[in-house]
Enzyme design. Sequence first.
Site, PDB file in Angstrom:
ATOM      1  N   ARG A  17       0.859  -1.169   0.000  1.00  0.00           N
ATOM      2  CA  ARG A  17       0.000   0.000   0.000  1.00  0.00           C
ATOM      3  C   ARG A  17       0.907   1.235   0.000  1.00  0.00           C
ATOM      4  O   ARG A  17       2.015   1.195   0.552  1.00  0.00           O
ATOM      5  CB  ARG A  17      -0.876   0.005   1.265  1.00  0.00           C
ATOM      6  CG  ARG A  17      -1.866   1.139   1.301  1.00  0.00           C
ATOM      7  CD  ARG A  17      -2.581   1.241   2.638  1.00  0.00           C
ATOM      8  NE  ARG A  17      -3.487   2.394   2.631  1.00  0.00           N
ATOM      9  CZ  ARG A  17      -4.019   2.935   3.710  1.00  0.00           C
ATOM     10  NH1 ARG A  17      -3.748   2.431   4.902  1.00  0.00           N
ATOM     11  NH2 ARG A  17      -4.817   3.981   3.621  1.00  0.00           N
ATOM     12  N   HIS A  18       0.437   2.327  -0.590  1.00  0.00           N
ATOM     13  CA  HIS A  18       1.208   3.576  -0.568  1.00  0.00           C
ATOM     14  C   HIS A  18       1.464   4.016   0.880  1.00  0.00           C
ATOM     15  O   HIS A  18       0.810   3.536   1.809  1.00  0.00           O
ATOM     16  CB  HIS A  18       0.420   4.668  -1.299  1.00  0.00           C
ATOM     17  CG  HIS A  18      -0.959   4.836  -0.739  1.00  0.00           C
ATOM     18  ND1 HIS A  18      -1.194   5.468   0.450  1.00  0.00           N
ATOM     19  CD2 HIS A  18      -2.156   4.372  -1.166  1.00  0.00           C
ATOM     20  CE1 HIS A  18      -2.471   5.419   0.729  1.00  0.00           C
ATOM     21  NE2 HIS A  18      -3.088   4.746  -0.231  1.00  0.00           N
ATOM     22  N   ARG A  50      -0.038   9.088  -5.602  1.00  0.00           N
ATOM     23  CA  ARG A  50       0.537   8.583  -4.345  1.00  0.00           C
ATOM     24  C   ARG A  50       1.161   7.198  -4.483  1.00  0.00           C
ATOM     25  O   ARG A  50       2.111   6.884  -3.781  1.00  0.00           O
ATOM     26  CB  ARG A  50      -0.514   8.600  -3.229  1.00  0.00           C
ATOM     27  CG  ARG A  50      -1.753   7.759  -3.464  1.00  0.00           C
ATOM     28  CD  ARG A  50      -2.674   7.814  -2.252  1.00  0.00           C
ATOM     29  NE  ARG A  50      -3.932   7.130  -2.433  1.00  0.00           N
ATOM     30  CZ  ARG A  50      -5.025   7.641  -3.008  1.00  0.00           C
ATOM     31  NH1 ARG A  50      -4.994   8.853  -3.504  1.00  0.00           N
ATOM     32  NH2 ARG A  50      -6.138   6.933  -3.098  1.00  0.00           N
ATOM     33  N   ASP A  83      -4.859   0.077  -0.009  1.00  0.00           N
ATOM     34  CA  ASP A  83      -5.321  -0.827   1.050  1.00  0.00           C
ATOM     35  C   ASP A  83      -6.315  -1.860   0.504  1.00  0.00           C
ATOM     36  O   ASP A  83      -6.261  -3.035   0.850  1.00  0.00           O
ATOM     37  CB  ASP A  83      -5.935  -0.026   2.216  1.00  0.00           C
ATOM     38  CG  ASP A  83      -6.999   0.967   1.779  1.00  0.00           C
ATOM     39  OD1 ASP A  83      -7.270   1.063   0.562  1.00  0.00           O
ATOM     40  OD2 ASP A  83      -7.575   1.637   2.660  1.00  0.00           O
TER      41      ASP A  83
END
Length: 450
Positions: A60-61, A130, A311
């Site tokens: 996830r970022h 992102r 996510d």
Amino acid sequence: MSVPDHRSSVTVTLKRGRKSRGGAVSTMDHLMLITMVLAICSTFSVNGERSLQLVNVLYRHGDRTPVDIYPSDPHKADTWPEGLGQLTTHGMNMHYELGQWLRERYMKSGFLNETYNRDALHVRSTDKDRTLMSAESDLSGLYPPKGNQIWNNGLTWMPIPVHTIPLDQDYLLKTNGPPCPRYDELKKETTTTKEYLAVQERYKDFLKNLTINTGFKEPLTVSDVYLVEDPLFVERLHGFRWPDWANVTGFYKDLKTVSDKGMYFLFNSKDKSRLKGGPLLGEIIENMRNKSETKDPMDLRRKFYMYSAHDTTVAALLSALGIYNGIQPPLASCVIVELWKEDDGENTVNILFRNDTTKAPYPLVNKNCKASCPLGNFTMLTKDMVPEDIKAACGITSPFLSNNISIIILISIVIGLLVVTILTLIGVLICRCRQSKIRHVRLQSDDTKA
Ligand SMILES: *[C@@H]1O[C@H](CO)[C@@H](O)[C@H](O)[C@H]1NC(C)=O
Ligand SMILES: *[C@@H]1O[C@H](CO)[C@@H](O)[C@H](O)[C@H]1NC(C)=O
């Protein structure tokens, strides 16, 4: 995992370390090696002879500004100069740290060459600022330039390609990007299930108050409580004060519980996680199959696949694997799917989840297979979870035309219909012939009568 196993692997690796450096191993190196080997051993049982073949990583970022604020939010959008939903410098550091951790894990052991090589690594990201920026931050930790790759003495950074495709086509990584009517149907159905309604009922008053306090026009439900949880979580992390209604003991715990439930309900059935996590699961299996079977030099040189996403992508993949813990995957959390070759030549799969930087990654094990799951078993067990044609599975293209067997059946039906039609036509013609003969005779007789 047993203690003697650990000891033997430590000895073997140390011997190897000595050999490869021509006997010149300092105490410092020894210590580092031991730490490193212990770190690897603490996550799964290794035996001196098994060797790592391929690594797939999905993360996830990192930390970002809120994707959106809620209507009565005292911290308006202009609180965030980067803009909403953008990676922050803290987020960049989170990924730089993850990149360094991956470097530690895979380069010290000699699996990856310290020198970046385009054949060894493939990086794909969703087409969001992102995630693209997270991938770049991660890579700057994983591959600082070495030797003749240093192109600017003031920079310990080198460009490394990050591939992407438009969001509305990204069935691999963006769970709410491309159209999927079938999933939308299933998601709607979920809100009428007993399990969902029970949560909604349990937090009825909480949700009612939350709706009033946040100023949303529509009543908040389990499915959209993240619209409040996300900005509050980010604001607190960045030192902003919460409004009084949120500064109540137990409030955030409830909010987080309902929000996690909301994410859980996105993929809590085989059908839903298949549509959203299945494509990536299929690609990862294909990566491993290629690596283990092919003679193609390109596939043999490939060592690392990196996927930068969200996510929901992490939750969908873990749900498709039947190993999702129901907690929103934290910022910069990382699923690692490793392909190993055991000493008897068998290919096995290990899955790890690094969701806490203060701990060793958690080994995740599907209840139907052991920790080092043979690749064949792994593929069999997950077969149902990988759609053959995602657009057909989503109900966009006709599933009937999407595979060879259907086409053969279709052609057979068409030929069958043609044969029946021709036979019918011939039949009709023969009948007509007879009838016209009779009519002719009758006419004649009519004529004679007249
Ligand atoms: C690592 O890459 C460098 C540069 O391409 C190469 O010279 C070296 O042999 C590689 N090392 C290993 C162990 O493959
Ligand atoms: C990380 O994942 C493990 C295994 O699913 C879980 O037990 C743990 O609570 C998770 N931690 C966080 C911070 O999400």
